[in-house]
Structures are given as structure tokens and as C-alpha cells.
Design a protein around this motif. Sequence first.
Motif, PDB file in Angstrom:
ATOM      1  N   ALA A 237       0.830  -1.209   0.000  1.00  0.00           N
ATOM      2  CA  ALA A 237       0.000   0.000   0.000  1.00  0.00           C
ATOM      3  C   ALA A 237       0.864   1.258   0.000  1.00  0.00           C
ATOM      4  O   ALA A 237       0.579   2.225  -0.721  1.00  0.00           O
ATOM      5  N   PHE A 238       1.923   1.266   0.792  1.00  0.00           N
ATOM      6  CA  PHE A 238       2.803   2.438   0.842  1.00  0.00           C
ATOM      7  C   PHE A 238       3.510   2.647  -0.496  1.00  0.00           C
ATOM      8  O   PHE A 238       3.643   3.779  -0.974  1.00  0.00           O
ATOM      9  N   TYR A 239       3.946   1.547  -1.107  1.00  0.00           N
ATOM     10  CA  TYR A 239       4.685   1.627  -2.369  1.00  0.00           C
ATOM     11  C   TYR A 239       3.809   2.127  -3.507  1.00  0.00           C
ATOM     12  O   TYR A 239       4.258   2.899  -4.363  1.00  0.00           O
ATOM     13  N   LYS A 240       2.535   1.690  -3.527  1.00  0.00           N
ATOM     14  CA  LYS A 240       1.652   2.006  -4.653  1.00  0.00           C
ATOM     15  C   LYS A 240       0.741   3.201  -4.402  1.00  0.00           C
ATOM     16  O   LYS A 240       0.359   3.893  -5.352  1.00  0.00           O
ATOM     17  N   ILE A 259      -3.906   7.035   4.890  1.00  0.00           N
ATOM     18  CA  ILE A 259      -4.908   6.498   5.828  1.00  0.00           C
ATOM     19  C   ILE A 259      -5.056   4.995   5.642  1.00  0.00           C
ATOM     20  O   ILE A 259      -5.114   4.231   6.616  1.00  0.00           O
ATOM     21  N   TYR A 260      -5.093   4.554   4.384  1.00  0.00           N
ATOM     22  CA  TYR A 260      -5.210   3.132   4.090  1.00  0.00           C
ATOM     23  C   TYR A 260      -3.998   2.367   4.621  1.00  0.00           C
ATOM     24  O   TYR A 260      -4.127   1.282   5.216  1.00  0.00           O
ATOM     25  N   PHE A 261      -2.804   2.923   4.438  1.00  0.00           N
ATOM     26  CA  PHE A 261      -1.572   2.306   4.923  1.00  0.00           C
ATOM     27  C   PHE A 261      -1.574   2.179   6.445  1.00  0.00           C
ATOM     28  O   PHE A 261      -1.263   1.113   6.996  1.00  0.00           O
ATOM     29  N   LEU A 262      -1.939   3.248   7.149  1.00  0.00           N
ATOM     30  CA  LEU A 262      -1.962   3.215   8.617  1.00  0.00           C
ATOM     31  C   LEU A 262      -3.044   2.270   9.133  1.00  0.00           C
ATOM     32  O   LEU A 262      -2.854   1.595  10.164  1.00  0.00           O
ATOM     33  N   GLY A 268      -3.343  -5.024  11.748  1.00  0.00           N
ATOM     34  CA  GLY A 268      -2.373  -6.076  12.060  1.00  0.00           C
ATOM     35  C   GLY A 268      -1.924  -6.045  13.507  1.00  0.00           C
ATOM     36  O   GLY A 268      -1.748  -7.088  14.139  1.00  0.00           O
ATOM     37  N   ALA A 269      -1.726  -4.835  14.049  1.00  0.00           N
ATOM     38  CA  ALA A 269      -1.321  -4.715  15.449  1.00  0.00           C
ATOM     39  C   ALA A 269      -2.403  -5.243  16.392  1.00  0.00           C
ATOM     40  O   ALA A 269      -2.104  -5.922  17.384  1.00  0.00           O
ATOM     41  N   ILE A 270      -3.659  -4.964  16.075  1.00  0.00           N
ATOM     42  CA  ILE A 270      -4.765  -5.479  16.900  1.00  0.00           C
ATOM     43  C   ILE A 270      -4.820  -6.999  16.818  1.00  0.00           C
ATOM     44  O   ILE A 270      -5.029  -7.681  17.825  1.00  0.00           O
ATOM     45  N   THR A 303       4.672  -0.449  11.018  1.00  0.00           N
ATOM     46  CA  THR A 303       4.764   0.761  10.192  1.00  0.00           C
ATOM     47  C   THR A 303       6.201   1.019   9.745  1.00  0.00           C
ATOM     48  O   THR A 303       6.461   1.284   8.566  1.00  0.00           O
ATOM     49  N   PHE A 304       7.132   0.933  10.693  1.00  0.00           N
ATOM     50  CA  PHE A 304       8.541   1.199  10.373  1.00  0.00           C
ATOM     51  C   PHE A 304       9.081   0.197   9.359  1.00  0.00           C
ATOM     52  O   PHE A 304       9.692   0.585   8.348  1.00  0.00           O
ATOM     53  N   VAL A 305       8.846  -1.091   9.591  1.00  0.00           N
ATOM     54  CA  VAL A 305       9.362  -2.123   8.682  1.00  0.00           C
ATOM     55  C   VAL A 305       8.738  -1.985   7.293  1.00  0.00           C
ATOM     56  O   VAL A 305       9.420  -2.126   6.272  1.00  0.00           O
ATOM     57  N   SER A 306       7.449  -1.690   7.232  1.00  0.00           N
ATOM     58  CA  SER A 306       6.767  -1.541   5.943  1.00  0.00           C
ATOM     59  C   SER A 306       7.339  -0.387   5.136  1.00  0.00           C
ATOM     60  O   SER A 306       7.558  -0.505   3.923  1.00  0.00           O
ATOM     61  N   ILE A 307       7.581   0.746   5.801  1.00  0.00           N
ATOM     62  CA  ILE A 307       8.136   1.911   5.107  1.00  0.00           C
ATOM     63  C   ILE A 307       9.544   1.618   4.591  1.00  0.00           C
ATOM     64  O   ILE A 307       9.889   1.954   3.449  1.00  0.00           O
ATOM     65  N   VAL A 308      10.358   0.965   5.419  1.00  0.00           N
ATOM     66  CA  VAL A 308      11.724   0.635   5.002  1.00  0.00           C
ATOM     67  C   VAL A 308      11.706  -0.280   3.777  1.00  0.00           C
ATOM     68  O   VAL A 308      12.435  -0.064   2.799  1.00  0.00           O
TER      69      VAL A 308
END
Length: 525
Positions: A237-240, A259-262, A268-270, A303-308
Motif C-alpha cells: 500500500a505504501f509503495y503504490k 490512511i489506508y496504509f496506517l 495487524g497490530a490489533i 509501520t517502520f518495517v513496511s516503510i523501510v
Amino acid sequence: MQSLQKIRRYEFFLVFISTIIYVTRRLFQEASSFDQTVTIAELNRVPHELIWGPLRSYNHFSNTIFPIITGAVFFLGGWFIFHYYIYPRFKEKKIDYQLFILFFMSICFVVTGVFLFDFLKLYIRHRVDNQEQVIGIKVYSLFRKLFFFTNSLAAIVIILFYEGFAQLYYFLNQKLNEEKEENFQYLIYFLNISIAGFMMLVAITANLPRKDYWYGAVRELSLMAIGATTIYFAQEAFYKKVLPYFSSIKSKSFQNGAIYFLFINLLGAIGGYFIQYISWLTYSHVYLGFHAEWIFQLFLIFTFVSIVIAFLRKVIFKEKIELKTQIVSKSAELLNLRSQINPHFLFNALNTLYSVSLKENAEKTSDGIQKLGDMMRFMLNENHQDRIPLSKEIEYLHNYIDIQRMRIDENHNIEIKVNIQNSEREIFISPMLLNPFVENAFKHGISFRSPSWIYITLTHDAQKLYFKVHNSLHPKQENSPEQANNGIGLENVKKRLELIYPNRHTLDIQVSDNDYFVSLIIGIY
């Protein structure tokens, strides 16, 4: 398709045989455990009443054989419905009431199997004194409402894990079958033998159901699966949906993508917190309550791993995309050169003809030659650049359309309407993205025997460019010299759009027996 169906048939027999082996082994183990427990008590001179008195409430068939067999049968039924009916329909996006009914049936089978096992199964163990001496036998049950819920959830998770690994196996098998080399066939045999061996190993050594589902592999695999799934969809989602709009963070596209990315990371965290919370409750490591700090920690990690990963994807594939773009551009250049015979010579010849036509007062001819010269100048100078002003592309379109109109009598059932909005600001696009669709319209949309029409519209706003071409469609003669070239230019444009405007364009082509419609939207922000 036939190969996959054959694999799934063998798969069912493998799972069925593994279940029979597992159930048979468990029954023998339970019988051996019962005999060993009684024998040890008798060897320790435990009074007869303290051994057989508690065992009056225990029936080996009702409290061991029946729960194990029925639990396995119902679990196998739930797996069968999910694997062979639910997931295939879900994969084909057949979301209807039948899917929900099948899903409900699968859940009911699994929950019923867990309930019958947990509720009916009784266990026996030794009673010991303070000196750890055997003083009797105790019969007890592990059935608890909380354990019933967590065990049911664990059984469902096991089915989901199986489905994930099964789909991975199908994918690998398909890819290996596509290879024609003999060595890859050996890899398929090795893969099949390894999976069959693993299933037999599970049937011979596994100890399921068990009371510590959430204290071992199931919990760890669940957390890893939720984490991996969340990170995969989040970085996608972040990439596209976020990275392409970084230059315009106030745009709705960027905000909606963020918003979709977060939301994916929060979901997933829940989910990860839910799995961990079940483990805590099962072993009384925590009281009922809500732990927001756990969700927040998982959310930050995902969030951090996805962005990296998304940024790494952009860096790693940037060079590859640039190389593909160069290849496609060179292919387009080669196609253009093939359609020209010494462009510089033709350009000089056109200048000569233009001068002659002016001397002979042939205004229409001179005007056509001038427009053709402008088009050739565009092909020689502008077409090789990465970006050109939109005004240049519009000028080329006008010249091309005007030249085509010179050879067409629009009074004879031929209608051409052009609505092109001139740009009031500096807008840059990749060259020759629009004209191939116009060329295609004149090539296939004009017939001197049948009514014909072409409608061309080009507009834009602050963020997007909208281009539409709608034309009549006439079948070409089989011996037409252009028959072999049909579609080459359009395919080239499609590839260039995918490489130059990834996730920033929408191309919609609709074809019927009588008309051809193209709608192209390009992000220009």
C-alpha cells in the motif's frame, strides 16, 4: 488445471491416511498410558479402592476412543469444506450467500469437533503425597469455557496455516512444471516426497490436541503470520498508494493512501495483540483488561518495517525500471525509424516542395507540406526526450489530424470532432503517448463505403490529464498492408505507460463490433 485437480485428489488421500495413522497411534498411546498408570499404582501397593474407585467414573470408550475419533472426523470435515469449497470460491471472488453458508458449516464442524473432544475426554494421573509417593489415581477433565474458545481458535488457525502452505506448494509446483528441463522434474519429485514425508512425520509424532496450544508453535507461527501478512500488504500500500504522491502531500490521493496504509498496520497490530492476549489468558499471565501499549508497539514496528521495505523496493527496482524504459523507448525509436527512409533527406525534400508549391500558389498543398514538416521536426527533435511540454504534443496532434483531413471528404458520411483544451500552465508529459490512439482511430475508423466518425477530446485539471478517443470500427481487408502492424504501437504505449507512470495512469479500452473507445487518465501533478 488438470494437474492441479490431480494433485488435490492425491492430497486428500494423503491427509486422510495421515489422519487415520494419527488417530490409531493416539488410541494405542492412550491405552498404553492407562495400563501403565494402573500398573505403577499397583506396584506401589496402592489400595485397590484408591485405584479402581476413581476409575468408576471413567469409561475408556466414552472418554477416550469416542472423543478422539469424533474430534478428528469433525476437524477433517471442517478442513475439507474450507480447503475444497470455501477457499477456491473466495479466490475466484465468488462472494455470495453460498460462501457464507459453507464458511458457517466449516466453523461448526471445527467447533463441534473441539467441543466433543474437550467435553468428553477425561484424563487419569497419579495422586502423590508430599514425598512424591503414589497414593492413588485421579480422573479429571480439562474442559473450561476459556480453553474451549482458545482451542477452537487454535484449530481454525491450524486450518489457515495448512491452506497457506498448500497454496505455496501449488505455486511452486506450477512454476517447476513450466520449466522444460529434466532437472526441474526431479525437483518436483523431491518436493512431493518431502511433503508426504512431513505429513507422515506429523501423523507419527504430533501430540494434538493438547492443552498448551498457545504456549508453543501455534502462538509463534500465528504472530509471525500476522506480522508477515501485515507488513506485506502495508508495504504494498505504501509503495503504490503513498510513494507516487509524495510530491503532493496535500492531495486526496496521498491522504487516502496514507490512511489506508496506517489502517492496515493498526489492523495487524490489533490482530497480533489478540493472539498474545489469548496466550496470557490461557496461562493466567494477565488479568482481563486492555493493553494499548502493546498495540502501539506492534503498530510502530509494522509501520517502520513496511516503510523501510517500500523504500528499498523503490531503490532496488529504480535502475531496473529505468533500463526497461530505455529498452521500450529504443523500441519505439526503432519503429519510428523503420517507418522513415532517411528522415533528414525527406525533411530537406519537403522544404523544396514547400517552396515550389508557394510559387505555384497551391496553398492547400503548401499548408499540408508545412504541417508534415513540423511533424517530422517533432519526430527528429522532440520525440527522443524524456519529457516535453504538453503544448508540443498538442501541436503534433493538430498537425496529424489536419493532414488526415486533407485526404478525407467529411461531407460524405464522415464526421470528425476534435475538442482539445490548450494548456494555460507548464505541463510536461512523455512524448508520443497520445498520438498512437489517434493514428489507430484514423486507421480503423474511416471507411469510404460506410458512415464513419471520430471524436477526440483532451482536457486537464490541476492534477490529471483526460484523453478520450471514440471512433467507428470497420473490418480491414485480409490483404491489407497494415494488417501485420495492427496493435504494435498501442502495445508499446501500454508498456511505456506502465513503466513511466506506474500507479499514476488509468487506461480503459472498450471494443465492440461497431466502435472503439479509449479513455486515458494521467497524473500530471
